[in-house]
Design a protein around this motif. Structure first.
Motif, mmCIF file in Angstrom:
data_model
loop_
_atom_site.group_PDB
_atom_site.id
_atom_site.type_symbol
_atom_site.label_atom_id
_atom_site.label_comp_id
_atom_site.label_asym_id
_atom_site.label_seq_id
_atom_site.Cartn_x
_atom_site.Cartn_y
_atom_site.Cartn_z
ATOM 1 N N THR A 202 -1.743 -0.931 9.011
ATOM 2 C CA THR A 202 -1.977 -0.117 7.808
ATOM 3 C C THR A 202 -2.037 1.368 8.157
ATOM 4 O OG1 THR A 202 -3.189 -1.919 6.747
ATOM 5 C CG2 THR A 202 -3.573 0.292 5.883
ATOM 6 N N PHE B 127 0.830 16.488 -1.066
ATOM 7 C CA PHE B 127 -0.499 16.186 -0.533
ATOM 8 C C PHE B 127 -1.354 17.444 -0.444
ATOM 9 C CE2 PHE B 127 1.353 12.112 0.526
ATOM 10 C CZ PHE B 127 0.291 11.267 0.242
ATOM 11 N N PHE C 121 -6.587 12.097 7.502
ATOM 12 C CA PHE C 121 -6.319 12.648 8.835
ATOM 13 C C PHE C 121 -5.004 13.423 8.845
ATOM 14 C CE2 PHE C 121 -3.974 11.791 12.866
ATOM 15 C CZ PHE C 121 -4.714 12.627 13.703
ATOM 16 N N ALA C 122 -3.963 12.825 8.282
ATOM 17 C CA ALA C 122 -2.626 13.424 8.354
ATOM 18 C C ALA C 122 -2.592 14.795 7.680
ATOM 19 C CB ALA C 122 -1.605 12.489 7.705
ATOM 20 N N HIS C 123 -3.344 14.964 6.593
ATOM 21 C CA HIS C 123 -3.237 16.206 5.818
ATOM 22 C C HIS C 123 -4.523 17.021 5.786
ATOM 23 C CE1 HIS C 123 0.634 14.705 4.502
ATOM 24 N NE2 HIS C 123 0.059 13.570 4.168
ATOM 25 N N HIS D 172 7.980 0.748 4.200
ATOM 26 C CA HIS D 172 7.365 0.061 3.062
ATOM 27 C C HIS D 172 7.266 -1.454 3.269
ATOM 28 C CE1 HIS D 172 6.804 3.516 0.687
ATOM 29 N NE2 HIS D 172 8.024 3.632 0.183
ATOM 30 N N LYS E 1 -8.052 6.760 5.197
ATOM 31 C CA LYS E 1 -8.386 7.537 6.393
ATOM 32 C C LYS E 1 -7.134 8.155 7.003
ATOM 33 C CE LYS E 1 -11.367 4.383 8.408
ATOM 34 N NZ LYS E 1 -12.401 3.967 9.412
ATOM 35 N N ALA E 2 -6.031 7.383 7.021
ATOM 36 C CA ALA E 2 -4.780 7.899 7.593
ATOM 37 C C ALA E 2 -4.288 9.098 6.789
ATOM 38 C CB ALA E 2 -3.728 6.793 7.636
ATOM 39 N N LEU E 3 -4.364 9.026 5.467
ATOM 40 C CA LEU E 3 -3.921 10.154 4.626
ATOM 41 C C LEU E 3 -4.814 11.371 4.855
ATOM 42 C CD1 LEU E 3 -3.226 8.432 1.168
ATOM 43 C CD2 LEU E 3 -1.523 9.208 2.845
ATOM 44 N N ILE F 221 1.236 4.100 -3.105
ATOM 45 C CA ILE F 221 0.872 5.522 -2.909
ATOM 46 C C ILE F 221 2.081 6.402 -3.255
ATOM 47 C CG2 ILE F 221 0.109 7.291 -1.274
ATOM 48 C CD1 ILE F 221 -1.134 5.034 0.437
ATOM 49 N N GLU F 222 3.248 5.996 -2.772
ATOM 50 C CA GLU F 222 4.457 6.789 -3.018
ATOM 51 C C GLU F 222 4.740 6.909 -4.519
ATOM 52 O OE1 GLU F 222 8.214 6.882 -0.501
ATOM 53 O OE2 GLU F 222 8.826 5.521 -2.100
ATOM 54 N N TRP G 97 4.597 7.015 7.006
ATOM 55 C CA TRP G 97 5.154 7.318 5.686
ATOM 56 C C TRP G 97 4.796 8.734 5.244
ATOM 57 C CZ3 TRP G 97 2.418 8.429 1.173
ATOM 58 C CH2 TRP G 97 3.262 8.686 0.071
ATOM 59 N N THR H 234 0.866 4.045 7.012
ATOM 60 C CA THR H 234 0.479 5.164 6.145
ATOM 61 C C THR H 234 0.771 6.495 6.829
ATOM 62 O OG1 THR H 234 -1.271 3.719 5.312
ATOM 63 C CG2 THR H 234 -1.380 6.028 4.677
ATOM 64 N N PRO I 136 -1.597 16.342 13.667
ATOM 65 C CA PRO I 136 -0.846 15.251 13.035
ATOM 66 C C PRO I 136 0.602 15.640 12.732
ATOM 67 C CG PRO I 136 -3.020 15.428 12.059
ATOM 68 C CD PRO I 136 -2.910 16.564 13.017
ATOM 69 N N ILE J 130 0.788 -1.233 0.000
ATOM 70 C CA ILE J 130 0.000 0.000 0.000
ATOM 71 C C ILE J 130 0.827 1.296 0.000
ATOM 72 C CG2 ILE J 130 -0.479 -0.037 2.524
ATOM 73 C CD1 ILE J 130 -2.970 1.029 -0.183
ATOM 74 N N THR J 131 1.819 1.413 0.900
ATOM 75 C CA THR J 131 2.561 2.686 0.928
ATOM 76 C C THR J 131 3.484 2.825 -0.280
ATOM 77 O OG1 THR J 131 4.259 1.743 2.388
ATOM 78 C CG2 THR J 131 2.463 2.974 3.445
ATOM 79 N N ILE J 132 3.952 1.687 -0.786
ATOM 80 C CA ILE J 132 4.821 1.723 -1.973
ATOM 81 C C ILE J 132 4.046 2.275 -3.167
ATOM 82 C CG2 ILE J 132 6.109 0.284 -3.618
ATOM 83 C CD1 ILE J 132 6.604 -1.691 -1.261
ATOM 84 N N MET K 139 2.339 9.369 -6.170
ATOM 85 C CA MET K 139 2.682 10.762 -5.854
ATOM 86 C C MET K 139 3.947 11.183 -6.603
ATOM 87 S SD MET K 139 0.319 11.982 -3.936
ATOM 88 C CE MET K 139 0.934 13.464 -3.132
ATOM 89 N N ALA L 108 -5.925 3.064 4.945
ATOM 90 C CA ALA L 108 -4.843 3.898 4.419
ATOM 91 C C ALA L 108 -5.402 5.259 4.006
ATOM 92 C CB ALA L 108 -4.169 3.214 3.239
#
Ligand SMILES: [Zn+2]
Lengths: 346, 235
Positions: free
Chosen positions: B77, A79, A109-111, B209, A105-107, A68-69, B84, B81, B54, A64-66, A72, A103
């Motif tokens: 997960t 972001f 939330f983070a931004h 990753h 939701k985390a993005l 997304i990276e 990262w 995320t 955050p 998943i993070t690979i 981008m 994933a």
């Protein structure tokens, strides 16, 4: 020209993990692909003869993070440039969906980026908008491993399922028939290839159902194929697999195309969109093309193969419209394996 | 350093924020409810209550399992995320070690936290607590409770058991080990997310990753496939 500065740009990041593809994409203004990354697990699942849910979920966490990276990086965006994160919330494999949803939701939330949950089939339909602007009302024939549906749209974001399968999806029937013919998973492309060199000489049933119905049924056809093979074996006869494949495919295509043509006329649609993985089927494509060439005023759109199979650009494309319509998901967004298209997004 | 800890590896849902030797926020529930629906709202609420944005976070620590496959994947997960995308380090800590650390803080000797794994099996590990520090004696594993008890008996020393699933295995442990079996008070049975954050504070970060849960077990289909392959290769 000069005044491009005032042109509003919208960037949507899409995430799709409903089955065995980990996919992330970025779409600009609802129709322009900026990045479209798909990590397929198909090689891993081949040894099991089908997608194993637990293994699919494990691969999604690894990827998943690979992915997304990579999206981008290809898009060369930050972001802070994104307007929304769109993610498939269903239907699909629950454990697999959960990775994309969490994933996303985390993005979000983070931004502090808005989150929009998307129906997987809405995504498949919106893959068409990456090729050609939609013209309403329209009809979409959705055929994939898990779905066989006729969806009527009178405007953006409105989905009315006017017909659906009552048992197996067309793609499922393909896989089962392929297994009967001892072909490797996934069987669809093998049948399609074989059918192209065979002749539809074997009489197989077509399930038209009640008069006027746009529903489908493929389990009877599937059983008929299995029985034909079985009976021939018992009698010591040999059936040419290419003829069986051609006969099976002809039966599937007859029903799909006839019902699509009838619905297109009844609903007076301007466009017919083909969607879903089975849209890669050459026999289906060419029959639809031939039929609709003869119908005035209806435009047939078939996306390229890479946009027919599961991808995230289609989720971002659907996300763009739903975001514009004001749809938002909060952090309680969950994976919903049985999500209904008509109720959702209405 | 502001650290966010996340534990969704079993029924308890645990979130903590620690900073400079202080637990500034901690949230724990122990109910059979959906982690996927609840964990992100819990993180958001706790951060808001503690006035942490955050972007203020400097490290993420996650309980990496063993536990429920789906549960641990949700936490991992989100942790991956977040770490990262915020470009901060990520640390994974054993879900079993978290229980050991908290229950054994004022106990010297062996500690064996456990989670039920059905069919008489447990996820467990053996830790030794001395002067407030914890060392791993036997790494986390999946084992029959009876086999595990046999093994622990040979230590000829008291062993402290902890975990919400103790009632399922308590009788076997007490019968087979007698006085040697010690049981933590029920108020210690939830893994403390503050403890999780502390354990991860000084550990080497993982590669984000490639980081995956510690499932301990192969997926069933994979195990069967490997078995079939072995048989075929032997032919
Ligand atoms: Zn699909």
């Amino acid at each position: 020209m000069g005044d491009n500065m005032s042109e509003k740009k919208q960037y949507i990041l899409g995430i799709e993990t409903s089955c065995d593809e980990t996919a992330v994409a970025i779409v600009k203004n609802g129709h322009e692909i900026v990045a479209n990354i798909v990590a397929s697990q198909i090689e891993s699942h081949k040894r099991f003869g089908g997608v194993v849910p637990e293994i699919a979920s494990r691969h999604h966490v690894e990827q998943i993070t690979i992915v997304i990276e990579e999206a981008m990086r290809v898009a060369e965006l930050q972001f802070s440039d994104l307007d929304a994160i769109a993610v498939t919330e269903g239907p699909g494999l629950v454990g697999a969906l959960l990775i994309g949803v969490n994933a996303a939701k985390a993005l979000s939330f983070a931004h502090g980026i808005p989150l929009v949950g998307i129906h997987h089939i809405a995504g498949h339909i919106y893959a068409n908008r990456l090729i050609k602007e939609m013209d309403f009302p329209l009809l979409s024939l959705v055929v994939s491993g898990g779905h066989t549906e006729l969806v009527y749209m009178k405007e953006h974001g409105h989905f009315e399922v006017i017909g659906e399968t009552r048992d197996d999806a067309a793609g499922e029937a393909y896989d089962k028939v392929a297994r009967t013919l001892k072909m490797p998973y996934p069987g669809g492309p093998h049948i399609d290839r074989l059918a192209a060199v065979g002749s539809p000489v074997i009489d197989l049933p077509r399930a038209w159902l009640e008069e006027g119905s746009y529903d489908f049924s493929f389990s009877g056809l599937k059983s008929a194929v299995i029985n034909t093979v079985h009976n021939a074996e018992q009698r010591g006869e040999v059936i040419a697999p290419e003829d069986l494949a051609a006969s099976f495919q002809q039966s599937v295509i007859d029903v799909l195309v006839t019902k699509t043509v009838r619905a297109a006329k009844q609903y007076s649609v301007k466009q017919v969109l083909l969607a879903g993985g089975v849209a890669a089927n050459k026999g289906l494509r060419s029959t639809l093309e031939k039929e609709f060439a003869a119908i005035e005023g209806v435009e047939l759109i078939i996306p390229p193969l890479s946009l027919c199979t599961d991808n995230a650009a289609m989720i971002a494309a659907a996300g763009s419209v739903m975001y514009e319509k004001g749809q938002r998901s909060d952090f309680t967004l969950n994976a919903n394996p049985g999500l209904d298209l008509s109720i959702h997004n209405s | 350093m502001k650290v966010l800890a996340i534990d969704t590896s079993n029924y308890p849902l645990g979130i903590a924020l620690i900073d400079d030797q202080q637990v500034i926020g901690e949230y724990i529930t122990n109910v059979k409810k959906n982690h996927s629906v609840r964990v992100m709202p819990a993180i958001e609420n706790l951060c808001r209550e503690c006035d942490i944005k955050p972007a203020d976070l400097e490290k993420i620590v996650v309980a990496e399992g063993p536990g429920s496959y789906t549960g641990v994947r949700i936490g991992v997960t989100i942790a991956k995320t977040l770490a990262w995308t915020l470009q901060i380090p990520l640390v994974g800590v054993s879900s079993i070690e978290v229980l050991a650390a908290s229950a054994a803080r004022y106990f010297s000797g062996y500690v064996a936290p456990l989670f039920d794994a059905r069919r008489g099996q447990v996820y467990t590990g053996l830790y030794r607590s001395q002067n407030g520090s914890l060392e791993t004696v036997k790494k986390d594993q999946l084992v029959l409770a009876t086999d595990w008890t046999e093994h622990l008996k040979e230590l000829s020393e008291p062993v402290l058991f902890v975990g919400n699933d103790l009632p399922i295995h308590r009788e076997v442990l007490a019968n087979m080990m007698g006085d040697q079996a010690r049981f933590a008070h029920y108020t210690e049975h939830n893994p403390r997310p503050g403890e999780l954050a502390h354990l991860g504070l000084h550990r080497e970060p993982v590669d984000i990753h490639t980081f995956v849960p510690n499932y301990i077990r192969l997926a069933e289909a994979e195990a069967k496939w490997l078995e079939g392959k072995k048989e075929n290769d032997a032919k």
